[in-house]
Each structure stands twice: as C-alpha cells, then as structure tokens.
Design an enzyme around this catalytic site. Structure first.
Site, PDB file in Angstrom:
ATOM      1  N   CYS A 294       4.789   5.812   5.719  1.00 28.15           N
ATOM      2  CA  CYS A 294       6.055   5.183   5.499  1.00 28.15           C
ATOM      3  C   CYS A 294       6.745   6.056   6.682  1.00 28.15           C
ATOM      4  CB  CYS A 294       7.240   5.870   4.675  1.00 28.15           C
ATOM      5  SG  CYS A 294       6.626   5.328   2.755  1.00 28.15           S
TER       6      CYS A 294
ATOM      7  N   ASN B 204       0.454  -1.350   0.217  1.00 24.01           N
ATOM      8  CA  ASN B 204       0.186   0.188  -0.026  1.00 24.01           C
ATOM      9  C   ASN B 204       0.726   1.191   0.425  1.00 24.01           C
ATOM     10  OD1 ASN B 204       1.015   0.288   2.915  1.00 24.01           O
ATOM     11  ND2 ASN B 204      -1.190   0.373   3.418  1.00 24.01           N
ATOM     12  N   GLY B 205       2.073   0.971  -0.244  1.00 20.32           N
ATOM     13  CA  GLY B 205       3.225   2.384  -0.594  1.00 20.32           C
ATOM     14  C   GLY B 205       3.475   2.656   1.136  1.00 20.32           C
TER      15      GLY B 205
ATOM     16  N   HIS C   7      12.522   4.063   5.634  1.00 22.07           N
ATOM     17  CA  HIS C   7      13.419   4.689   4.138  1.00 22.07           C
ATOM     18  C   HIS C   7      14.130   6.053   4.120  1.00 22.07           C
ATOM     19  CE1 HIS C   7      11.040   8.066   2.851  1.00 22.07           C
ATOM     20  NE2 HIS C   7       9.711   7.481   3.078  1.00 22.07           N
TER      21      HIS C   7
END
Length: 401
Positions: free
Chosen positions: A344, A321-322, A326
C-alpha cells in the site's frame, strides 16, 4: 418500266426503315410513360415486401421489422401484438419504407397491417410473425462500476459484464451492439478481459486519458440479440456520465513522496511510504493503477504476513490485490524516508483524509520505479498496463491472422 421499278423499291426501303425505327422505340419505352402494345397498358399493382415474412416463426427480436414498397407510397403501417399497442416506427422521407424503432417482445405473435398506394391503385398490407421463446436462456448485461449520471476520473474504463460466458463468435456479435458517444472526439477501443466463473466482461478505454469534462454515453443494444448457445440478450443497457477534473497521482517509489496533479498543476506533494522493495510479494506494483472505490474504514487481512482485521482509515483502493492509499500512523516514521509497507501507499492520517476527500472512481495513480509490473493477476482493472496496440487486439472485432 425501269423508272417505275426503281420507285417501288425506294418505297419498300422507306417502309423497312420506318418499321425499324418503330421497333426500337417499342423495345426501350418512353421515360415516364408505360409501354403500349395496341391498347393502353394498365399500371401494375404496388408490390410490398414485409420483413419478417408472413408466417415466420422463432424470429429474433433484434432482427428488426421493415415494410418496403418499391413502386408505391405507404399510407399506413401498424405492427401490433394481440391486445397490445403498435410498435413504434418511422417512415422514410420518400414514404416507401417503414422501419420499427423498437424491438418486439419475446414469445409474441405480431400482425402487420396497412395500405400502400401507387399508379396501379391501392393494396392492403398484411402479415403475421412470431418471435422466439428463449425460455430461461437469457443473457443479462450490466455496468456495475458506472452509475447513471456519475462523475468519474480521466482513467475510468467503461465496463459491460455478461452473466454467462460467451464464445469468441458471440463476443463479436455482442460487441457490434455496443457503442460509445462522446461530446468531443475520443479515440478508444473495446477489449475483452479474461472470462470468469461469473461470465464474460468487456472494457472500453480511450487511447489516452479522457479529456476533462467530456460527456459520455455508452449504449448496449442487446435485447433480443442471439448469442449462440447461451441464449439471447435480455436487456438493453445505457449509461451516461461525465469525466470530471483531471487528477493524476504521481507515485515514484524512489522519491518516498506522493504528488497530486490537478488540471496540470501540482496541488499536493506529501511524504509517503511504499511497498518493501526487497520482497517481491510486498512491492507496490509498477504502472497505471485506477481508483475503484474508497472507504473511511477498512479491515485489512494478510495471513502470509500474520495480520488479520487490522483497522485502517481513509482508504482509497487502487487495485484488487490489496493495494490502497490509506492512513497508517504506525509507518509515519518511514514516510518520506523509506519503503516499508506490504504494497500500500501509506500517508499520515491528515494527508490521507485530504487525498481521500478529492479521489474519484477512475482517477489514475501512476506508480513508477518499481520492480514488479501491474498485470491481470492484480485484479479487474489493469487496462492501462496494456500497450495500446495490444489493447486494440483484444477487441473481438480486431483482424485475426
């Protein structure tokens, strides 16, 4: 006179008794000896049963080939295609059953030959059969997430995909052809996930995380297996892989930190920023995520929030789902203090690279204290979001009410 009459009756009675004894022996037969009726009986010729039967057509290759003799020893057996080499096979220890250890090819005629020898002599073994020609109705199986010989994390699921959608009955047939062997005992189960336009898919996951350093082999014996209207299995599939070290990410979003536990020891404790909790669209999903891939550079797009092709680095994907772990220098001010991302887990560049370098496919990322649970809408790997008993019920072989 009286004495003589009594003697004759005694003799007659003796004859009757002896006759009864002989009759009983004749009915039962002596163990290890043929029943005799006057002249010595001749032992019957050996009886041999070949499967598939002589003349059989449209035989499924997965049906198997056997030759069995109940009263004789098989001296030789060969099952051969015209112009081809014999199928490999194995003779049982008692010499009475031969079983093919490889499956015949599609659309091929095979000849069965051999000899069986028993007390009644020797008989030839003969027969022919032809396997089915499925034309283009073949089902291909693949394991796209697991390379042969790979080392993976302790939450890695095993995936088998089919390039056609199987019915419930055919999923059960396919599942019977699947097996998982491990170097140490591991409890686990297959679970069928929702079909997609690309076909059906099934995952195997352990009840708990894999023990570190476990050797695993998955085998799908699907070649020639009939799968209903969609056709026959086109190929077998085998993958052997190793579970690596145990590395678990602990991601309590209220702590604003990300902790890495390796083999039971905390090796990293770094500041992080998670999804903005006040917006359900941006919340980092609660539950056990699984690392599925990583890339040094990704370009992120989200039209809902007006950004497109934003370059990010040291990105480890943890859902479809993204959600990534990171680097994001733009959120450094919030890392360790508050959650501002679009879902995220943001880290500094140095911290993101350090984690990136250690991440394996299948590593678990345990997100806690979030308001929105991980579920099937978040992508292909949400296995650990499903309670164990519910997962077992997703097997096509699970009892149905």
């Amino acid at each position: 006179m009286t004495g003589r009459r009594s003697l004759r009756w005694w003799r007659a009675g003796a004859v009757l008794l002896v006759g009864a004894a002989v009759l009983t022996a004749s009915q039962t037969g002596a163990v290890g000896a043929p029943v005799r009726t006057g002249a010595a009986a001749v032992a019957a010729a050996p009886v041999v049963v070949v499967s598939p039967v002589d003349g059989a057509a449209d035989v499924a290759p997965a049906a198997g080939v056997t030759v069995a003799a109940s009263d004789a020893t098989l001296q030789s057996v060969a099952v051969t295609a015209a112009g081809g080499k014999p199928l490999a096979g194995a003779l049982a220890a008692d010499g009475r059953t031969w079983t093919a250890t490889e499956r015949p090819a599609f659309a091929t005629t095979y000849t069965v030959t051999g000899t069986a020898t028993g007390p009644g002599g020797s008989v030839p073994i003969t027969g022919t059969f032809r396997t089915i020609d499925p034309k283009k109705r073949l089902v291909t199986a693949s394991a796209p997430t697991m390379a042969e010989g790979a080392t993976v994390g302790v939450a890695a699921p095993i995936e088998v995909r089919f390039d056609k959608v199987l019915s419930e009955a055919d999923k059960a047939t396919a599942e019977r052809a699947l097996s998982v062997t491990t170097s140490v005992p591991v409890e686990g189960s297959w679970g069928w996930l929702p079909d997609t336009r690309r076909g059906s898919r099934v995952h195997w996951r352990p009840k708990e995380y894999w023990p570190a350093q476990t050797q695993v082999t998955v085998h799908a014996a699907l070649y020639g297996v009939g799968l209903g209207d969609v056709g026959f299995g086109k190929n077998d599939l085998t993958r052997s892989f190793t579970i690596g070290r145990s590395q678990i990410v602990k991601a309590d979003i209220t702590s604003h930190r990300m902790i890495v536990v390796r083999d039971g020891q905390v090796v990293t404790d770094i500041p992080a920023s998670y999804g903005l909790e006040s917006d359900p669209r941006r919340v980092t999903r609660n539950g056990v995520h699984v690392v599925t891939s990583k890339s040094q550079t990704v370009f992120m797009t989200n039209p809902t929030f007006d950004y497109e092709n934003v370059e990010m680095h040291w990105a480890v994907r943890i859902s479809d789902n993204g959600e990534f772990i990171h680097a994001n220098p733009a959120s450094t001010y919030a890392q360790g203090k508050k959650n501002v991302t679009h879902g995220c887990i943001n880290l500094t560049t140095a911290n993101a690279k350090a984690y990136f370098d250690t991440a394996l496919y299948g590593d678990p990322v345990e997100v806690t204290s979030s308001s929105v649970p991980l579920s099937k809408v978040d992508g292909d790997v949400y296995d650990w979001a499903i309670p164990w008993e519910d997962w077992r019920a997703m097997s096509a072989l699970a009892p149905r009410n």
